[in-house]
Design a protein around this motif. Structure first.
Motif, PDB file in Angstrom:
ATOM      1  N   GLN A 157      39.466   2.920  95.661  1.00 23.63           N
ATOM      2  CA  GLN A 157      40.709   2.466  95.026  1.00 23.63           C
ATOM      3  C   GLN A 157      41.875   3.191  95.679  1.00 23.63           C
ATOM      4  O   GLN A 157      42.123   4.352  95.405  1.00 23.63           O
ATOM      5  CB  GLN A 157      40.680   2.748  93.522  1.00 23.63           C
ATOM      6  CG  GLN A 157      41.966   2.379  92.842  1.00 23.63           C
ATOM      7  CD  GLN A 157      42.208   3.201  91.589  1.00 23.63           C
ATOM      8  OE1 GLN A 157      41.365   3.922  91.107  1.00 23.63           O
ATOM      9  NE2 GLN A 157      43.421   3.105  91.077  1.00 23.63           N
ATOM     10  N   GLU A 158      42.583   2.489  96.537  1.00 19.83           N
ATOM     11  CA  GLU A 158      43.668   3.110  97.283  1.00 19.83           C
ATOM     12  C   GLU A 158      45.019   2.971  96.585  1.00 19.83           C
ATOM     13  O   GLU A 158      45.942   3.720  96.879  1.00 19.83           O
ATOM     14  CB  GLU A 158      43.745   2.499  98.678  1.00 19.83           C
ATOM     15  CG  GLU A 158      42.490   2.768  99.507  1.00 19.83           C
ATOM     16  CD  GLU A 158      42.533   2.089 100.858  1.00 19.83           C
ATOM     17  OE1 GLU A 158      43.588   1.540 101.226  1.00 19.83           O
ATOM     18  OE2 GLU A 158      41.497   2.101 101.534  1.00 19.83           O
ATOM     19  N   LYS A 159      45.141   2.008  95.679  1.00 18.74           N
ATOM     20  CA  LYS A 159      46.426   1.764  95.016  1.00 18.74           C
ATOM     21  C   LYS A 159      46.324   2.088  93.532  1.00 18.74           C
ATOM     22  O   LYS A 159      45.263   1.994  92.925  1.00 18.74           O
ATOM     23  CB  LYS A 159      46.835   0.302  95.169  1.00 18.74           C
ATOM     24  CG  LYS A 159      47.111  -0.107  96.603  1.00 18.74           C
ATOM     25  CD  LYS A 159      47.541  -1.548  96.665  1.00 18.74           C
ATOM     26  CE  LYS A 159      47.815  -1.971  98.103  1.00 18.74           C
ATOM     27  NZ  LYS A 159      48.178  -3.374  98.209  1.00 18.74           N
ATOM     28  N   GLU A 160      47.463   2.442  92.969  1.00 17.09           N
ATOM     29  CA  GLU A 160      47.558   2.656  91.536  1.00 17.09           C
ATOM     30  C   GLU A 160      47.250   1.339  90.811  1.00 17.09           C
ATOM     31  O   GLU A 160      47.624   0.261  91.273  1.00 17.09           O
ATOM     32  CB  GLU A 160      48.987   3.112  91.216  1.00 17.09           C
ATOM     33  CG  GLU A 160      49.290   3.230  89.762  1.00 17.09           C
ATOM     34  CD  GLU A 160      50.741   3.583  89.501  1.00 17.09           C
ATOM     35  OE1 GLU A 160      50.978   4.389  88.595  1.00 17.09           O
ATOM     36  OE2 GLU A 160      51.630   3.053  90.204  1.00 17.09           O
ATOM     37  N   LEU A 161      46.564   1.413  89.683  1.00 17.82           N
ATOM     38  CA  LEU A 161      46.289   0.233  88.867  1.00 17.82           C
ATOM     39  C   LEU A 161      47.218   0.251  87.660  1.00 17.82           C
ATOM     40  O   LEU A 161      47.255   1.231  86.916  1.00 17.82           O
ATOM     41  CB  LEU A 161      44.836   0.229  88.391  1.00 17.82           C
ATOM     42  CG  LEU A 161      43.751   0.179  89.461  1.00 17.82           C
ATOM     43  CD1 LEU A 161      42.380   0.310  88.829  1.00 17.82           C
ATOM     44  CD2 LEU A 161      43.856  -1.113  90.251  1.00 17.82           C
TER      45      LEU A 161
ATOM     46  N   SER B 286      45.988   6.022  91.815  1.00 14.68           N
ATOM     47  CA  SER B 286      45.164   5.750  92.992  1.00 14.68           C
ATOM     48  C   SER B 286      44.118   6.855  93.134  1.00 14.68           C
ATOM     49  O   SER B 286      44.356   8.006  92.768  1.00 14.68           O
ATOM     50  CB  SER B 286      46.032   5.656  94.252  1.00 14.68           C
ATOM     51  OG  SER B 286      46.677   6.889  94.478  1.00 14.68           O
TER      52      SER B 286
ATOM     53  N   TYR C  34      45.531   3.370  85.955  1.00 16.98           N
ATOM     54  CA  TYR C  34      44.851   4.496  86.593  1.00 16.98           C
ATOM     55  C   TYR C  34      45.555   4.833  87.906  1.00 16.98           C
ATOM     56  O   TYR C  34      45.913   3.928  88.669  1.00 16.98           O
ATOM     57  CB  TYR C  34      43.385   4.167  86.888  1.00 16.98           C
ATOM     58  CG  TYR C  34      42.580   3.902  85.635  1.00 16.98           C
ATOM     59  CD1 TYR C  34      42.111   4.959  84.865  1.00 16.98           C
ATOM     60  CD2 TYR C  34      42.297   2.605  85.227  1.00 16.98           C
ATOM     61  CE1 TYR C  34      41.380   4.729  83.709  1.00 16.98           C
ATOM     62  CE2 TYR C  34      41.566   2.362  84.076  1.00 16.98           C
ATOM     63  CZ  TYR C  34      41.105   3.430  83.326  1.00 16.98           C
ATOM     64  OH  TYR C  34      40.391   3.199  82.174  1.00 16.98           O
TER      65      TYR C  34
ATOM     66  N   SER D 261      41.327   7.016  91.483  1.00 15.71           N
ATOM     67  CA  SER D 261      40.538   7.235  90.265  1.00 15.71           C
ATOM     68  C   SER D 261      39.101   6.749  90.431  1.00 15.71           C
ATOM     69  O   SER D 261      38.191   7.253  89.787  1.00 15.71           O
ATOM     70  CB  SER D 261      41.163   6.498  89.069  1.00 15.71           C
ATOM     71  OG  SER D 261      42.419   7.037  88.754  1.00 15.71           O
ATOM     72  N   PHE D 262      38.929   5.754  91.294  1.00 18.10           N
ATOM     73  CA  PHE D 262      37.616   5.156  91.518  1.00 18.10           C
ATOM     74  C   PHE D 262      37.348   5.097  93.014  1.00 18.10           C
ATOM     75  O   PHE D 262      38.288   5.011  93.810  1.00 18.10           O
ATOM     76  CB  PHE D 262      37.560   3.746  90.917  1.00 18.10           C
ATOM     77  CG  PHE D 262      37.932   3.708  89.459  1.00 18.10           C
ATOM     78  CD1 PHE D 262      37.031   4.109  88.491  1.00 18.10           C
ATOM     79  CD2 PHE D 262      39.195   3.288  89.066  1.00 18.10           C
ATOM     80  CE1 PHE D 262      37.376   4.088  87.149  1.00 18.10           C
ATOM     81  CE2 PHE D 262      39.551   3.259  87.727  1.00 18.10           C
ATOM     82  CZ  PHE D 262      38.630   3.663  86.764  1.00 18.10           C
TER      83      PHE D 262
END
Length: 127
Positions: A56-60, A50, A48, A52-53
């Motif tokens: 949530q600051e970083k890309e998952l 960054s 996901y 998305s939630f």
């Protein structure tokens, strides 16, 4: 890329030796991910951008844990494996479940299942 080494073959051999039913999720998931292709199979995992939630600051980019889509597709593989094995457990499945072939997964573009609501989790004392 196969990162499991000899484990799948050992699993199959153990099932044969012990005369127990086995769902070969290794073969089924390989078929599933090859049918999806590299780009779409990434959507079966926790990938996901960054933001998305909330918070949530970083890309998952997690290639271990499944997204709702990926978990659902693998659950369908397991159900089909129970049906194929004619396992006693298959008696507990709904009788009118459609057949599922991992080479024909649900189209990820049209698949939608809402994410679970975010909750705060308090770790219990002692763990």
């Amino acid at each position: 890329m196969n990162t499991l080494g000899d484990f799948p073959a050992a699993m199959r051999e153990t099932a044969r030796e012990e005369n127990v039913e086995m769902i070969d999720l290794n073969v089924m998931s390989k078929t599933l991910f090859e049918a999806l292709g590299p780009e779409k199979s990434a959507r079966a995992f926790v990938h996901y951008p960054s933001g998305s939630f909330p918070g949530q600051e970083k890309e998952l980019k997690d290639d271990t844990h499944f997204s709702n889509y990926g978990a659902y597709q693998l659950a369908k593989c397991i159900v089909q494996g129970l049906k194929n094995n004619r396992s006693g457990l298959s008696d507990y499945l709904l009788k009118d479940l459609p057949e599922f072939g991992p080479s024909c997964p649900d189209a990820v573009e049209f698949w939608d299942f809402p994410h679970s609501p975010l909750v705060n989790v308090t770790k219990p004392d002692g763990n």
